[in-house]
Structure formats: C-alpha cells, structure tokens
Design a protein around this motif. Structure first.
Motif, mmCIF file in Angstrom:
data_model
loop_
_atom_site.group_PDB
_atom_site.id
_atom_site.type_symbol
_atom_site.label_atom_id
_atom_site.label_comp_id
_atom_site.label_asym_id
_atom_site.label_seq_id
_atom_site.Cartn_x
_atom_site.Cartn_y
_atom_site.Cartn_z
ATOM 1 N N LEU A 13 -34.978 -16.761 -4.012
ATOM 2 C CA LEU A 13 -34.620 -15.826 -5.082
ATOM 3 C C LEU A 13 -34.535 -16.539 -6.424
ATOM 4 C CD1 LEU A 13 -31.602 -13.975 -3.361
ATOM 5 C CD2 LEU A 13 -34.059 -13.592 -3.004
ATOM 6 N N ASP A 14 -34.888 -15.815 -7.497
ATOM 7 C CA ASP A 14 -34.717 -16.328 -8.861
ATOM 8 C C ASP A 14 -34.071 -15.227 -9.697
ATOM 9 O OD1 ASP A 14 -34.801 -17.411 -11.356
ATOM 10 O OD2 ASP A 14 -36.992 -17.477 -11.518
ATOM 11 N N ALA A 15 -32.827 -15.464 -10.154
ATOM 12 C CA ALA A 15 -32.099 -14.420 -10.882
ATOM 13 C C ALA A 15 -32.218 -14.547 -12.395
ATOM 14 C CB ALA A 15 -30.632 -14.425 -10.474
ATOM 15 N N ASN A 16 -32.897 -15.577 -12.879
ATOM 16 C CA ASN A 16 -33.047 -15.753 -14.339
ATOM 17 C C ASN A 16 -31.738 -15.480 -15.097
ATOM 18 O OD1 ASN A 16 -36.246 -14.801 -13.744
ATOM 19 N ND2 ASN A 16 -35.924 -16.536 -15.106
ATOM 20 N N ARG A 17 -30.638 -16.007 -14.582
ATOM 21 C CA ARG A 17 -29.312 -15.936 -15.233
ATOM 22 C C ARG A 17 -28.749 -14.518 -15.274
ATOM 23 N NH1 ARG A 17 -31.458 -17.321 -20.586
ATOM 24 N NH2 ARG A 17 -33.465 -16.997 -19.562
ATOM 25 N N ALA A 34 -32.207 -25.398 -10.621
ATOM 26 C CA ALA A 34 -32.232 -25.253 -12.082
ATOM 27 C C ALA A 34 -33.666 -25.045 -12.528
ATOM 28 C CB ALA A 34 -31.658 -26.508 -12.740
ATOM 29 N N ASP A 35 -33.886 -23.991 -13.298
ATOM 30 C CA ASP A 35 -35.204 -23.767 -13.908
ATOM 31 C C ASP A 35 -35.028 -23.880 -15.415
ATOM 32 O OD1 ASP A 35 -37.620 -22.945 -14.832
ATOM 33 O OD2 ASP A 35 -37.478 -20.878 -14.137
ATOM 34 N N GLU A 36 -34.713 -22.753 -16.099
ATOM 35 C CA GLU A 36 -34.617 -22.812 -17.558
ATOM 36 C C GLU A 36 -33.423 -23.611 -18.058
ATOM 37 O OE1 GLU A 36 -34.811 -20.047 -15.661
ATOM 38 O OE2 GLU A 36 -33.831 -18.330 -16.593
ATOM 39 N N LEU A 86 -31.693 -20.551 -4.100
ATOM 40 C CA LEU A 86 -31.429 -19.565 -5.154
ATOM 41 C C LEU A 86 -31.608 -20.259 -6.507
ATOM 42 C CD1 LEU A 86 -30.328 -16.936 -6.383
ATOM 43 C CD2 LEU A 86 -28.027 -17.688 -5.776
ATOM 44 N N GLU A 87 -32.511 -19.700 -7.317
ATOM 45 C CA GLU A 87 -32.837 -20.319 -8.607
ATOM 46 C C GLU A 87 -32.090 -19.622 -9.739
ATOM 47 O OE1 GLU A 87 -37.103 -20.896 -9.167
ATOM 48 O OE2 GLU A 87 -36.955 -20.148 -11.215
ATOM 49 N N GLU A 88 -31.550 -20.400 -10.625
ATOM 50 C CA GLU A 88 -30.909 -19.951 -11.863
ATOM 51 C C GLU A 88 -30.127 -18.644 -11.694
ATOM 52 O OE1 GLU A 88 -30.199 -22.165 -14.311
ATOM 53 O OE2 GLU A 88 -32.319 -22.469 -14.674
ATOM 54 N N PHE A 101 -42.796 -16.638 -0.792
ATOM 55 C CA PHE A 101 -42.577 -15.663 -1.867
ATOM 56 C C PHE A 101 -41.281 -15.935 -2.607
ATOM 57 C CE2 PHE A 101 -45.312 -13.671 1.234
ATOM 58 C CZ PHE A 101 -46.329 -13.140 0.434
ATOM 59 N N LYS A 102 -41.394 -15.838 -3.937
ATOM 60 C CA LYS A 102 -40.185 -15.903 -4.765
ATOM 61 C C LYS A 102 -39.908 -14.485 -5.244
ATOM 62 C CE LYS A 102 -39.525 -17.709 -9.441
ATOM 63 N NZ LYS A 102 -39.313 -19.003 -10.109
ATOM 64 N N LEU A 103 -38.692 -14.027 -5.002
ATOM 65 C CA LEU A 103 -38.315 -12.673 -5.394
ATOM 66 C C LEU A 103 -37.482 -12.740 -6.667
ATOM 67 C CD1 LEU A 103 -38.041 -9.630 -4.772
ATOM 68 C CD2 LEU A 103 -36.033 -10.213 -3.372
HETATM 69 MG MG MG Z 1 -37.156 -19.206 -12.860
#
Ligand code: MG
Ligand code: MUC
Length: 367
Positions: free
Chosen positions: A190-194, A241-243, A216-218, A159-161
């Motif tokens: 986790l993905d914090a989208n910045r 790194a995603d976006e 931990l993503e972005e 799961f990605k939260l």
């Molecule tokens: Mg992302």
C-alpha cells in the motif's frame, strides 16, 4: 567531451486512464524532456515529471531552472567531471526532478561516448527488472478486474495499491478484495501518500494484518515525527519512505530517526548518481530498497530499469515500471515491452531512450 547545449522541452501527452491518489491526480503527462548535446554531437536524453504536490516543481519551473540556472553553469564542463556537475546541481536547493533528468541525460551521453550500456557502467548486475504495477483510486471490484487484466496480459504479479482515503475502510476493503481475487502468491503493498494520520494508519495495519501485505509506504506525514516513529516501531511490516526521503540526506535522516525502515529509490528525482548513493547507504545499514515510480513515461521507465537492473540491492524487489501503460502515447522510438512480468534493459550504448522525433514534434508545447 564538453557540454555544448542543454534543452528543456515541455510536452503534453494525455492519459487514457488518469491516476488518482491521496496527494493528487494525473490526467496529462505534462513533462519536460531534457536533452544535452556535447561538442562532438552526442545527445543525451532524460524525462522530467514535475510533481507540484510532491517536490513543488511545475513544468514551467523545470524549464526555467534547467535553462536559466543549470545550463549557464554546466555548458563548457567536461562530461567526465561528474563531481563538478554534481556541485553545480547541489548549489540550487530542491528541484529534485530537474536535477535528476540532467544527471541521467549526462549518463546517457557517457554511455554512448564509451559505446557501453549505462546499466553496465552503473553495476551490470542483471539484464531485466521485475515489474510492479501501481493501481490508483477506484472501486474495489474495478481494481481487481484491472489487476487480473495486468496479470493476464503482462504477467505482472506485484501490485501497489494507492490508499490514504477516508473512511479508511475503503482502502481496507480494496486490499482485501485484491488479496482474495489475486490469491496468496501475488505481492501486494500500500502507498497512502501521507493521506492518513499515524493513528489511522495504525488502524489500517491492524485491519489488514491477515492480508500478507509486503509493506506500507508513506502512511502519514513523516514530519510528524513521533507519530511516524510509533508506527514504525509497532508495525509488523516495513514502513517505506518515498516522498519523505527524496535525497541522500533525507533518506539517511528518515532511517536514522526511525521514520522508515524501507526506502523507495526513484531515478526521476535522484538521477543515477544520487540514487546509487542512496542505495549504497541503505545497503550498508541493512535497509531494503525498491525502485519506485514517479508516474513515469516510457523514457522515465527505461531509466528506472537501467538503474534498477544495474545493482543487486535494487534487483531484489519488483520495480514500479508500468504506469506508462495508462498513457495515450509516448515518446520512445522503440516502445517498452513487458513480458512475463519483466522489462529487459535495452542492449544499446547509453540509456536506450532514443526519442521518436515526429512524436516529440507533435506533443511538444513550446512551438
Ligand atoms: Mg509513493
Ligand atoms: C508514488 O509512489 O507516490 C505519486 C505521484 C507521483 O509522481 O508518483 C507517485 C507515486
């Protein structure tokens, strides 16, 4: 085999469960279906998810760039002259998902013309992908209920939260509730989208140290270079790194400047051609990748599965392949099945994204 026509068809399908995250929210799949027809009648298909808060594209901008910029330059080109196609796409800056869809639709044509599944043309590594499910903002108890439901129904254990909320304790609590409820075998990241600053992200890393998070993503804005570099240096888990790495050049830059040590690869924004280059670059530098999602429909999901299963490097980790489950309906003629936590690659020539024409007629918004 020449490109005869390129269509960009806007459509809208509602979400039963809208997704909320730090950089935006999705209530409807206001996407664009790209269809490329050759002079001998083969039709290639791909989906485009416009994400203004990520790439600056909108549904109308995707239609415009595909029809007004790409189509006039691509019609008449031989489908096999792939570098020429890439050169045309590269001449226009940005427009990541519009380019990605054109590339995937052309691979679909190629596979059908050769009578081969595109996954085999790309690498043929394996025949299915393990699924990671992405959980949007919700109270912690609801998140756990949902995750348990997905595990029970589909066998999903990764799961990605979505995180990046304030106060950061909200997300720390959600991660803790998920870990305690799912047990230590579940994969959780986790993905914090910045959504956070580097210091806030550091606090989250400190407070979640005992949770066995995968990565931990972005966490923060990667353009704030020193903060991001400090995070990557100090974190005991990879920073993805995603976006901040939407294309080959940015992905290389993020890795080389210490902005990330793990990469999300997304076919929706990179197509198969550029995504394969990113994976090769990462593999050569000893950097892991995973197949990320762009809140894809079933059409987009199958493209991710086809690509992810094709290569050894993308098959190591679960791919984000299940958010179409939150939609009220979809366009694929053969619905995607998730069983035992996996999605199988369709064993058909091309990508395997034949569309239900009645559904497309129903959901398209240009007629
Ligand atoms: Mg992302
Ligand atoms: C992600 O990983 O950030 C958020 C918007 C979108 O299109 O995809 C995401 C998922």
């Amino acid at each position: 085999m020449k490109i005869a026509t390129i269509e960009a068809i806007p459509y809208s399908i509602p979400y039963v469960h809208p997704l909320h995250f730090a950089s935006g929210a999705v209530h409807e799949a206001d996407h664009v279906l790209v269809r490329i027809t050759t002079d001998d009648g083969i039709v290639g298909t791909a989906d485009t998810p416009p994400r203004p808060y990520t790439y600056g594209e909108t549904q109308r901008s995707v239609v415009a760039v595909v029809e007004d910029l790409f189509a006039p330059q691509l019609v008449g080109l031989d489908v096999l002259d792939r570098e020429k196609v890439q050169a045309v796409l590269a001449r226009t800056v940005h427009n990541q998902t519009a380019k990605g869809a054109v590339d995937i639709a052309l691979w679909d044509v190629l596979g059908q013309a050769l009578g081969q599944p595109v996954t085999k043309l790309l690498g043929g590594w394996t025949d299915s992908m393990r699924v990671s499910h992405m959980l949007g903002f919700k109270p912690a108890a609801e998140l756990l209920d949902l995750a348990l439901q997905f595990r029970e129904t589909y066998g999903i254990t990764t799961f990605k939260l979505k995180t990046g909320r304030h106060p950061v304790g909200l997300d720390v609590e959600a991660a803790r509730v998920l870990r305690e409820g799912l047990g230590e075998d579940a994969e959780l990241y986790l993905d914090a989208n910045r959504g956070w600053s580097a210091n806030e992200a550091m606090e989250v890393l400190r407070r979640t140290e005992d949770l066995g998070l995968q990565f931990l993503e972005e966490p923060d804005d990667a353009r704030e270079v020193l903060g991001r570099r400090r995070l990557v240096e100090r974190s005991t888990i990879p920073i993805a790194a995603d976006e901040s790495a939407p294309n080959l050049g940015e992905a290389a830059k993020e890795i080389l400047t210490g902005g990330a040590n793990l990469l999300a690869v997304k076919t929706a924004r990179s197509g198969f051609t550029e995504a394969a280059k990113i994976v090769g670059m990462a593999e050569g530098m000893g950097v892991d990748v995973y197949v990320g999602n762009q809140i894809d429909t079933q059409v987009g999901t199958i493209a991710s599965v086809v690509f992810g299963a094709a290569l050894a490097h993308t098959s190591k980790r679960a791919g984000e392949l299940s958010n179409f489950l939150d939609m009220a309906d979809d366009l694929l003629a053969e619905p995607v099945v998730i069983a035992g936590g996996r999605i199988r690659v369709p064993d058909v020539p091309g990508v395997g994204t034949a569309v239900d024409e009645d559904k497309l007629a129903h959901y398209r918004t240009d007629r």
